[in-house]
Each structure stands twice: as C-alpha cells, then as structure tokens.
Design an enzyme around this catalytic site. Structure first.
Site, PDB file in Angstrom:
ATOM      1  N   LEU A  82       0.889  -1.162   0.000  1.00 60.06           N
ATOM      2  CA  LEU A  82       0.000   0.000   0.000  1.00 60.06           C
ATOM      3  C   LEU A  82       0.928   1.213   0.000  1.00 60.06           C
ATOM      4  CD1 LEU A  82      -2.718  -1.155   2.563  1.00 60.06           C
ATOM      5  CD2 LEU A  82      -2.807  -1.225   0.061  1.00 60.06           C
ATOM      6  N   PRO A  83       1.128   1.841  -1.146  1.00 58.95           N
ATOM      7  CA  PRO A  83       2.280   2.733  -1.371  1.00 58.95           C
ATOM      8  C   PRO A  83       2.181   4.118  -0.726  1.00 58.95           C
ATOM      9  CG  PRO A  83       0.886   2.701  -3.311  1.00 58.95           C
ATOM     10  CD  PRO A  83       0.294   1.694  -2.358  1.00 58.95           C
ATOM     11  N   CYS A  84       2.314   4.155   0.577  1.00 56.53           N
ATOM     12  CA  CYS A  84       2.316   5.441   1.276  1.00 56.53           C
ATOM     13  C   CYS A  84       3.563   6.254   0.951  1.00 56.53           C
ATOM     14  CB  CYS A  84       2.172   5.239   2.781  1.00 56.53           C
ATOM     15  SG  CYS A  84       3.417   4.154   3.523  1.00 56.53           S
ATOM     16  N   HIS A  85       4.588   5.616   0.365  1.00 55.34           N
ATOM     17  CA  HIS A  85       5.794   6.373  -0.004  1.00 55.34           C
ATOM     18  C   HIS A  85       5.501   7.368  -1.125  1.00 55.34           C
ATOM     19  CE1 HIS A  85       5.789   2.846  -2.705  1.00 55.34           C
ATOM     20  NE2 HIS A  85       6.343   3.657  -3.594  1.00 55.34           N
TER      21      HIS A  85
END
Length: 206
Positions: free
Chosen positions: A172-175
């Site tokens: 889940l690409p919070c970056h």
C-alpha cells in the site's frame, strides 16, 4: 583430525546429522500444525534494497510488512498481542509476497496482486489506505490531495498519521504521498528509503 570447534570429525558429523533430523522434525510439526489450522500468523524475513523486511500473513492475507528499523522482534510481539500468539516462521506461506516484492524491486512489477488482511488498520486509517493504490506507479500525491478523497477532506494531519502507521508499506504505497511543497515528508522506513523508492519508480523498466 578435529573441526574448528575442537570436536572430532566423527562427532561433528553426528551432530550435523542430528541437526538435520531436528530441522526435518520441526518442518513436519509445522506442516501438521498448519494442516490442523493451529498457525494463525506465518512470517519470514527477506532481503531487499531497503534492508531486511519482515513479512507476516494470516489465512486472510498479508497482514504486515515491517522494516528492520521498526525492530522485527517488537513487530512480532505486537502481532502476538493484536492478532494471535500462534506465530511461526513459515517462509513458504509468504512465497507469493516475497516474489512480488522481488519483482517490484527489480522494476518488473507496478501493482501488487496479493490478498491483504487489514485488521491492523481501522476507521479513517483504513479509508486512507484504501486510496493509496490509486496513486499510480511513478507518481505522487500530497497529503491534502489524499485527504480530499476521503470522507474527511480537511483531515490532512490524520492522513499523515495513517501513512505513518501503515501496516503494509510498499504494498500500500504510502511512499508516494508527499507534502504539498513537494518535499518528501516522513516515512516509516526512513527518508532515505522513501527517496530510494520514488527514484526506483522513475527508472525505465528492466
């Protein structure tokens, strides 16, 4: 003739054989426990460009991805408290997740296709996490832009908190969530890891 540990070669061979038998017995017991539904959380550790990553999964799906800087022992303790104490190291169960992460780091995967167990995130945090995959590979969105997609469009700070507590970073690409001025902002894996991931996603496919 002696080994480096000062044991006779014959004794060392017996010891190695016993260790192999113990390993086989352990594997058989784990397989039996898994077949009987006695293992609630399986985990393994994989190497990555970001260092060692702990992967943990339940029957529902991948439940946790943790960076070494979080302290893997602490993460396992937290899983024992919040999911189940029946946690065992079973690498094979995490093979799909390990493979997709390897493909991602090699530049061959842009989307993850894994069942996820989101029990560690509830309420507004889960709502934020649900929107993260909408930020395309190689793109970024501001915390404010993500907040605008939720039921609380002014909750910019809460979006930051949700990203900081994301139990499934990378997947889940919070970056990809950054500050409105374009600066990176915080990241569970550290600012260097966030920068590396964003740089990785701008490279041409291999």
């Amino acid at each position: 003739m002696s080994t480096d540990r000062g044991l006779p070669a014959e004794l060392a061979a017996v010891t190695a054989g016993e260790q192999g038998a113990v390993a086989q017995l352990r594997a058989a017991l784990l397989a039996a426990a898994g077949a009987e539904g006695l293992i609630d959380v399986a985990y393994r550790v994989v190497d990555s460009p970001l260092g060692a990553l702990l992967l943990a999964g339940t029957d529902a799906g991948l439940v946790r991805v943790a960076f070494a800087r979080e302290g893997h022992d602490s993460v396992l303790e937290s899983l024992a408290s919040n999911v189940s104490p029946r946690i065992f190291r079973m690498p094979a169960r995490l093979d799909p997740a390990a493979r997709e992460l390897e493909e991602y780091f090699a530049g061959r995967r842009r989307l993850f296709d894994l069942p996820l167990d989101l029990r560690l995130a509830g309420g507004f945090r889960r709502e934020v996490l649900a929107h993260l995959p909408e930020i395309g590979y190689g793109h970024t969105a501001s915390y404010a832009a993500v907040a605008a997609l939720t039921s609380s469009p002014r909750a910019v700070r809460a979006v930051g908190t949700a990203c900081a507590r994301n139990p499934l970073p990378l997947v889940l690409p919070c970056h990809r969530v950054v500050r409105s001025d374009g600066s990176l902002g915080g990241y569970l894996g550290g600012p260097e890891a966030k920068a590396l991931l964003l740089d990785l996603e701008t490279l041409p496919p291999r």
